[in-house]
Design a protein around this motif. Structure first.
Motif, PDB file in Angstrom:
ATOM      1  N   ARG A   1      -7.007  -2.388  -0.633  1.00  0.00           N
ATOM      2  CA  ARG A   1      -6.228  -1.364  -0.992  1.00  0.00           C
ATOM      3  C   ARG A   1      -4.918  -1.734  -1.525  1.00  0.00           C
ATOM      4  NH1 ARG A   1      -7.854   2.988   2.495  1.00  0.00           N
ATOM      5  NH2 ARG A   1      -5.735   3.573   2.846  1.00  0.00           N
TER       6      ARG A   1
ATOM      7  N   LEU B   1      -2.064   5.341  -4.009  1.00  0.00           N
ATOM      8  CA  LEU B   1      -3.216   4.329  -3.433  1.00  0.00           C
ATOM      9  C   LEU B   1      -4.360   4.260  -4.206  1.00  0.00           C
ATOM     10  CD1 LEU B   1      -3.273   2.508  -0.793  1.00  0.00           C
ATOM     11  CD2 LEU B   1      -4.154   4.413   0.397  1.00  0.00           C
TER      12      LEU B   1
ATOM     13  N   THR C   1       0.725  -1.248  -0.119  1.00  0.00           N
ATOM     14  CA  THR C   1      -0.011   0.133   0.009  1.00  0.00           C
ATOM     15  C   THR C   1       0.794   1.274   0.013  1.00  0.00           C
ATOM     16  OG1 THR C   1      -0.165  -0.019   2.295  1.00  0.00           O
ATOM     17  CG2 THR C   1      -1.942  -1.026   1.162  1.00  0.00           C
TER      18      THR C   1
ATOM     19  N   LEU D   1      -8.389   1.643  -4.471  1.00  0.00           N
ATOM     20  CA  LEU D   1      -9.227   0.700  -3.988  1.00  0.00           C
ATOM     21  C   LEU D   1      -9.684  -0.212  -5.251  1.00  0.00           C
ATOM     22  CD1 LEU D   1     -11.341   2.423  -1.180  1.00  0.00           C
ATOM     23  CD2 LEU D   1      -9.502   0.704  -0.635  1.00  0.00           C
TER      24      LEU D   1
ATOM     25  N   VAL E   1      -7.541   6.575  -4.049  1.00  0.00           N
ATOM     26  CA  VAL E   1      -8.059   7.053  -2.863  1.00  0.00           C
ATOM     27  C   VAL E   1      -7.415   8.366  -2.474  1.00  0.00           C
ATOM     28  CG1 VAL E   1      -7.699   6.543  -0.565  1.00  0.00           C
ATOM     29  CG2 VAL E   1      -7.670   4.707  -1.835  1.00  0.00           C
TER      30      VAL E   1
END
Length: 526
Positions: free
Chosen positions: A493, A465, A460, A467, A524
């Motif tokens: 994630r 980042l 991560t 999703l 994100v």
């Protein structure tokens, strides 16, 4: 008598930590003198004792022991068998192999000729390997003898006392702290039950504490599982951020020239491991610790077993006090080089091979490591061999037979040798597993193709980042034609490194490269 008396007196003046290493050196020096005298009876007696000491099994030791035995009544057969096992269990240069093979053949003749090669001419090749992992190195006995072929070789003279002074007895904790401070005054350090950990600006105190506990537990595992002999002094581990820093520290600490492709190596004489460990995951260190400690009583371990077990711990889990290997990126290597995969019999019979060709070593010397290095024609066979070794160790582990195979080769490899060493090794493995090696290979293939993927999670950090917006397949390459590793659940994630033609590249926590369709990802918000 004079030699033995000198050795005893010498040992009494040393601290327990220094005595072990210095006794080994003193025995070696006395045996070297006796062999060159020549007094083969004295040399044989001293070398036989030396070989049983921790870290006593080395090519030069075995060569002098074997050639001495070949010239003594009653032990000539042992000499010939030892020379044959050397060709299987040590990474010798092509010229050294020729010399050892000549001596073996001479030992079997009715009339023995004078020794054709000096011990200093028996040279090991120890290269860093296709993945950049290092090996264990011993200080050479001759001024001009390299410790290894490139990418690791000796370039600066250092006195033996420099190394022995770094061996701090386990009961001298303050001495261990002083050593860390003197070697790296600006680095963070932590002293544990068995380790002096030095982090060159990349780990906080809490991470070092956790890593130290892991390393102590790992050594306990090696003692209980493989019966290694732990040294009576602290092991030193120095952690740096990358391969370039490994090279800088290798020159400073050991006088070695190391390519930036090398991410770790171990050095016996000062009981140290230097590794590129930029995160809290110490897999590189565990890999090198196995290389280091296995040589306490199995210095002539065959390459497939040595590399297989060491790489087993690159990605690991704990089951109580036991460390076990898990799936890692070498599966991808083996899958993509499957056409070059050695079968089980070929793997076990393989002698040390890595970078035996000087032209190949030179061609790859300055090549920076990257994930698809195994696709290069010069490296494909070696990469397949090393991946096969790792997954053979994992296969044997899951079958509950890894330790039995290890002990059979360690205890009965040379002792029961009858015929060619590689064939004898195959016979030992067959005896442990209870079936012919061809059947073992067939079972391995079925296991490998059906084994569940115990994958590390996506990283991560190190990218943008994201999703997952739905369940999405994680693949080995950018397209639906590549192997599916697993399915990521909605809401996973992950850090995207780059996106090209609709496919996003990421890395798993163990360094495995993987891809997902960008259609199933959303960034994100920061």
């Amino acid at each position: 008598m004079r030699v033995v008396g000198a050795l005893l007196a010498f040992g009494l003046l040393l601290t327990p930590a220094a005595a072990q290493g210095e006794r080994r050196h003193a025995l070696f020096d006395a045996a070297w003198a006796a062999w060159h005298a020549p007094d083969y009876a004295v040399a044989y007696r001293l070398l036989a004792e030396l070989r049983e000491l921790p870290y006593g099994k080395q090519p030069v030791v075995d060569y002098m022991l074997a050639t001495s035995a070949c010239r003594l009544a009653g032990v000539r057969d042992y000499g010939a068998r030892l020379l044959d096992w050397m060709l299987y269990g040590y990474p010798l240069t092509a010229e050294s192999r020729r010399r050892v093979a000549f001596e073996r053949d001479q030992c079997r003749e009715p009339v023995i000729l004078p020794v054709s090669a000096q011990p200093g001419e028996i040279v090991e090749i120890r290269s860093a390997g296709m993945t950049g992992f290092g090996k264990t190195f011993y200080w050479a006995t001759q001024e001009t003898q390299p410790v290894a072929s490139y990418p690791i070789r000796r370039v600066r003279e250092m006195d033996r006392a420099t190394f022995t002074e770094r061996l701090v007895p386990l009961d001298e904790v303050e001495g261990a702290r002083s050593l860390a401070t003197s070697l790296a005054p600006r680095a963070s350090h932590r002293v544990t039950d068995r380790f002096v950990l030095i982090s060159h600006g990349i780990h906080d105190d809490a991470t070092l504490e956790e890593m130290g506990q892991t390393l102590d537990a790992f050594v306990a595992h090696l003692i209980a599982t493989y019966e290694v002999v732990p040294p009576p002094h602290f092991l030193r581990v120095e952690l740096v951020p990358d391969g370039w820093a490994v090279g800088q520290l290798a020159l400073e600490r050991h006088g070695l020239d190391v390519s930036s492709a090398t991410i770790g190596y171990a050095f016996v004489e000062d009981a140290s491991v230097i590794g590129a460990v930029p995160t809290a995951a110490p897999g590189t260190v565990l890999h090198e610790l196995f290389h280091l400690l296995v040589r306490s009583n199995f210095g002539d371990v065959p390459q497939w077993l040595d590399e297989g077990i060491a790489s087993l711990y690159e990605v690991w889990a704990r089951r109580g006090d036991v460390f076990v290997g898990r799936e890692n990126w070498r599966r991808q290597v083996l899958e993509t080089t499957w056409d070059a995969r050695p079968d089980m019999g070929t793997l076990i019979r393989s002698e040390w091979f890595l970078f035996d060709d000087p032209a190949q070593a030179e061609a790859l010397a300055e090549l920076e490591p990257h994930e698809m290095l195994h696709d290069l024609p010069t490296g494909r066979e070696q990469a397949a061999m090393m991946a096969m070794a790792r997954y053979t160790a994992l296969y044997l582990q899951e079958r509950g037979q890894l330790v039995d195979v290890y002990r059979a080769l360690r205890d009965r490899g040379l002792a029961d040798l009858d015929g060619a060493a590689p064939d004898h090794a195959v016979a030992l493995v067959e005896a442990v597993l209870g079936q012919p090696v061809a059947a073992v290979d067939a079972d391995f293939v079925a296991w490998f193709r059906g084994a569940p993927r115990d994958l590390a999670p996506p990283r991560t950090t190190g990218g943008v980042l994201h999703l997952t917006t739905g369940n999405v397949n994680l693949r080995t390459g950018p397209g639906t034609g590549y192997t599916r590793l697993t399915t990521l659940a909605v809401g996973t994630r992950l850090a995207v490194i780059e996106t090209i033609d609709g496919w996003s590249r990421l890395e798993l926590e163990d360094g495995t490269r993987a891809y997902v369709s960008a259609d199933f990802l959303r960034p994100v918000a920061p």
